[in-house]
Enzyme design. Structure first.
Site, PDB file in Angstrom:
ATOM      1  N   ASP A 490       0.825  -1.203   0.000  1.00 18.65           N
ATOM      2  CA  ASP A 490       0.000   0.000   0.000  1.00 18.65           C
ATOM      3  C   ASP A 490       0.865   1.261   0.000  1.00 18.65           C
ATOM      4  O   ASP A 490       2.074   1.207   0.300  1.00 18.65           O
ATOM      5  CB  ASP A 490      -0.886  -0.026   1.265  1.00 18.65           C
ATOM      6  CG  ASP A 490      -2.210   0.687   1.070  1.00 18.65           C
ATOM      7  OD1 ASP A 490      -2.310   1.538   0.175  1.00 18.65           O
ATOM      8  OD2 ASP A 490      -3.150   0.386   1.843  1.00 18.65           O
ATOM      9  N   ASP A 555     -10.999   1.825  -2.724  1.00 23.45           N
ATOM     10  CA  ASP A 555     -11.505   1.499  -1.390  1.00 23.45           C
ATOM     11  C   ASP A 555     -13.026   1.480  -1.389  1.00 23.45           C
ATOM     12  O   ASP A 555     -13.649   1.002  -0.441  1.00 23.45           O
ATOM     13  CB  ASP A 555     -11.002   2.521  -0.362  1.00 23.45           C
ATOM     14  CG  ASP A 555      -9.562   2.240   0.044  1.00 23.45           C
ATOM     15  OD1 ASP A 555      -9.069   1.134  -0.238  1.00 23.45           O
ATOM     16  OD2 ASP A 555      -8.923   3.129   0.633  1.00 23.45           O
TER      17      ASP A 555
END
Ligand code: GLA
Length: 745
Positions: A490, A555
């Protein structure tokens, strides 16, 4: 095929259905002649001789020389419009008199033909290590055209690597300073593309966190349109790919479309330029914003590639070519590669930072029971990371959450028959961490100036080799210790105060550092797989795809929103790389409820993952999950390897209807999802594509029941019979299998 017509100094690059031609003019400059579709039936012997077309630019009116379509537009002679490359030489070897010296540094680069070679397997910069396997490793022809400045020994090699079966040309530059003084590169594209006049309709994707890949279509006006990232990653705001065509002359299924994408994950820029003459150019490469690159005597720099092509099958055809190119030539194959992406479980939406051994084991047991194959523990397992305020950088297990360490969880995940995955954010550090306390100088900053935090974190300075080495070691240890089969890698912030030990070269060095860590890890652990994530879809491009197996698109897992995000992604990137989760309803971010069928039907369009809190589902719900996963496993090879046809795009009717098809139409997956129900409107009939018209298909629903038996011609003319339940949120996935004709009654 690459052919050089020596009498007219014309280079012919021939691909399966397209050509690319340029010529060396009387001054030794490579000048673009044309790029487009070959006439049907044209053979290799019909290559273009070019008949000294290029020199015509010099004989036109003086203002017109500025429009000359040089293959590499070098700042100096031509500066009225965008350049491909700009360098400056601090001085020249001959000593000028004092008044001439006032004119230094020299900001003038001429590039003249020296030589060329046609080689196989030349590599652009920042490509993964040669030994990393891809699906297709057949050698490819590359033209390398060596040019130099007549006054200073600065050499530029223009490179063109051909993948004829997909009509893709990878373009890049190699810069080499063979002089005695450093050369400063002020701007550097990987290539400038010259499109035929009039190709002004531009398709790109723009977005934001939780709203990535929104398709934009516009008509270029004279001047410049910039699409870019000013960050150390690719960014959510735009993505480095495009389509261009004549306005309203191309659609989903037909029309001539030029396409391109950058294989780079840092600060990039695509500049779409329409000259007053109607000429259209696309310059793609490093973003000149705060750019820095200096070549010491003897130094070389090889840029990443700008991949481009042209086809006559509309936007859909351009997408299918990019998908096939990435699948066969770019995506890595790990030693664990079975040909299929595993069904993944990720704990982020269920447990967030509240993770511990008990809740992860409970999730893992339920995940395995419904058919999950890869279990990934997300943020919160390390350091003092019980929230996003601390712990980043301290990649050792958080004792409070896992008192016995991670080993018992790993052992249980493996006992359950799943592989183990771990979330990491290696480029970052929280100031509240042991790493930062030990090395406050290891972050991007300017001395004596504030360090702006975002999500309470700072960015490690990959301009320092010791930082890159430290991160490699940390990740290598994690793989060794916990048999990590999968990293979710990430990166959760944009850049500020880019002060680095590498100066302005940090923009390049950061990306090179990330790539090198991934490449080294994969070489050392051939079974390791990696997912690229950056606050959702902030690092998705052809460069990162060279060393990652899948990407996290957003997301936002709301199935309604996801339809547009996925459709935009599908313009340039293959479904196999698109991890898509089924999560709880109502959705965590949008608070919108959605039916389970819609959530699965949308997620099954890519590499299926589950993010729901399985610990809260009842037996009936778990059984439904298990049945969907069984259904997905039956056809996932079609989604992950088949050709994609977008039969109905969201933009017209708020409905998305897509089809994945295997070669010769052997099998197909049809997926319909209605986002907006337009009362009183009838959906257009959608004829299926790519099937075998003479074959008979058994069309099955998620229970495995045959709902229709139809022949290929029926399906490719009338399509799937009209759906009965057309309301917003209605969806359906059907699996089409060819059956023997004699069984057809
Ligand atoms: C980012 C990712 C999420 C999750 C969180 C964890 O936002 O996109 O999927 O991993 O970080 O902090």
């Amino acid at each position: 095929m690459i052919h050089y017509a020596s009498e007219t100094k014309t280079f012919n690059l021939w691909l399966d259905t397209s050509f690319y031609v340029f010529q060396i003019d009387g001054e030794g400059r490579p000048v673009h002649l044309g790029w487009g579709l070959l006439p049907e039936g044209a053979g290799a012997a019909d290559s273009l001789r070019g008949s000294v077309y290029a020199d015509s630019y010099d004989t036109l009116l003086s203002f017109y020389t500025q429009y000359r379509p040089d293959e590499v537009l070098a700042f100096g002679e031509i500066i009225t419009y965008q350049e491909t490359l700009k360098v400056h030489f601090p001085s020249l070897s001959q000593q000028p008199d004092a008044s001439e010296a006032l004119h230094f540094p020299v900001r003038d680069l001429r590039l003249r033909y020296v030589d060329h070679e046609i080689v196989t397997d030349a590599q652009p910069g920042l490509t993964p290590l040669r030994e990393q396997p891809t699906q297709n490793a057949a050698p490819r022809e590359t033209l390398r055209l060596l040019l130099r400045d007549p006054a200073y020994p600065f050499y530029v090699t223009l490179c063109y690597r051909l993948t004829p079966e997909h009509d893709v040309i990878e373009r890049w530059l190699e810069l080499e300073n063979r002089g005695d003084d450093a050369v400063t590169v002020e701007s550097c594209n990987f290539a400038s593309l010259h499109l035929p006049n009039g190709h002004q309709e531009l398709t790109t994707a723009s977005g934001a966190w939780a709203r990535e890949f929104q398709i934009q279509r516009e008509r270029l006006k004279p001047g410049l349109r910039l699409v870019e990232s000013r960050a150390l990653q690719t960014g959510h705001a735009s993505n480095p790919f495009f389509f261009m065509n004549r306005p309203e002359q191309a659609w989903e299924d037909s029309g001539v479309v030029y396409f391109g994408q950058l294989a780079y994950s840092g600060s990039w820029r695509l500049a779409f330029e329409q000259l007053p003459t109607g000429q259209v150019r696309v310059h793609g490469g490093y973003n000149p914003f705060d750019f820095g690159l200096s070549l010491a005597p003897g130094e070389r720099h090889v840029t990443p590639s700008f991949n481009c092509g042209v086809c006559r099958e509309g936007w859909g055809g351009a997408s299918r070519r990019l998908h096939a190119f990435l699948q066969e030539r770019v995506l890595p194959r790990s030693a664990n590669w079975s040909g299929l992406r595993p069904v993944l479980y990720n704990s982020w939406e269920s447990t967030q930072f509240d993770i511990n051994f008990e809740n992860q084991v409970a999730l893992a047991r339920r995940a395995a029971a419904i058919g999950v194959e890869l279990f990934c523990v997300d943020d919160g397992w390390f350091g003092s990371r019980s929230s996003d305020t601390s712990g980043l950088g301290d990649w050792f297990v958080r004792e409070e959450a896992f008192p016995e360490g991670l080993e018992p969880l790993v052992a249980e995940v493996e006992r359950l028959g799943m592989r183990f995955g771990l979330w990491v954010e290696p480029e970052m550090v929280n100031p509240d961490s042991a790493l930062y306390r030990a090395h406050p100088d290891w972050v991007l900053h300017f001395p004596g100036r504030p360090r702006t935090e975002a999500r309470n974190q700072l960015i490690l300075d990959f301009g320092r080799p010791e930082v890159v080495e430290h991160i490699f070691k940390v990740l290598d240890d994690l793989v060794n210790r916990y048999r990590v089969a999968f990293f979710k890698w990430d990166m959760n912030r944009y850049t500020s105060e880019p002060g680095s030990a590498a100066g302005r070269e940090i923009w390049l060095r950061h990306v090179a550092g990330v790539y090198s860590i991934m490449d080294r890890l994969r070489r050392k652990h051939p079974g390791l797989e990696i997912q690229s994530c950056s606050g959702g879809g902030g690092r998705i491009d052809a460069g990162i795809m060279g060393r990652t197996d899948q990407v996290w698109l957003s997301d936002n897992t709301d199935a309604f929103d996801r339809l547009a995000i996925q459709e935009g992604f599908s313009m340039a990137y293959p479904a196999r790389t698109m991890e898509a989760w089924v999560t709880d309803s109502p959705n965590e971010i949008t608070q919108r409820p959605s039916p389970l069928a819609l959530r699965f039907d949308v997620a099954m369009r890519g590499a299926l993952g589950i993010g729901s809190n399985l610990n809260r589902l009842d037996e009936a719900e778990l059984a439904a999950y298990a049945e969907y996963i069984r259904f997905y496993k039956r056809f996932r090879h079609v989604v992950q390897h088949g050709k994609l046809y977008r039969l109905q795009r969201l933009e017209e009717y708020g409905t998305s209807m897509i089809l994945y098809v295997m070669p010769e139409g052997r099998e197909a997956v049809y997926s319909l999802a209605i986002r907006d129900f337009l009362t009183g409107k009838h959906l257009p009939q959608a004829a299926l594509r790519g099937l075998n018209p003479t074959a008979v298909y058994s069309v099955r629903d998620w229970h495995g029941d045959e709902v229709y038996r139809l022949n290929g011609t029926e399906l490719m003319t009338l399509g799937i019979p009209r759906e009965p339940n057309l309301v917003a949120g209605y969806s359906r996935t059907l699996y089409l299998v060819q059956i023997e004709e004699q069984n057809y009654v």
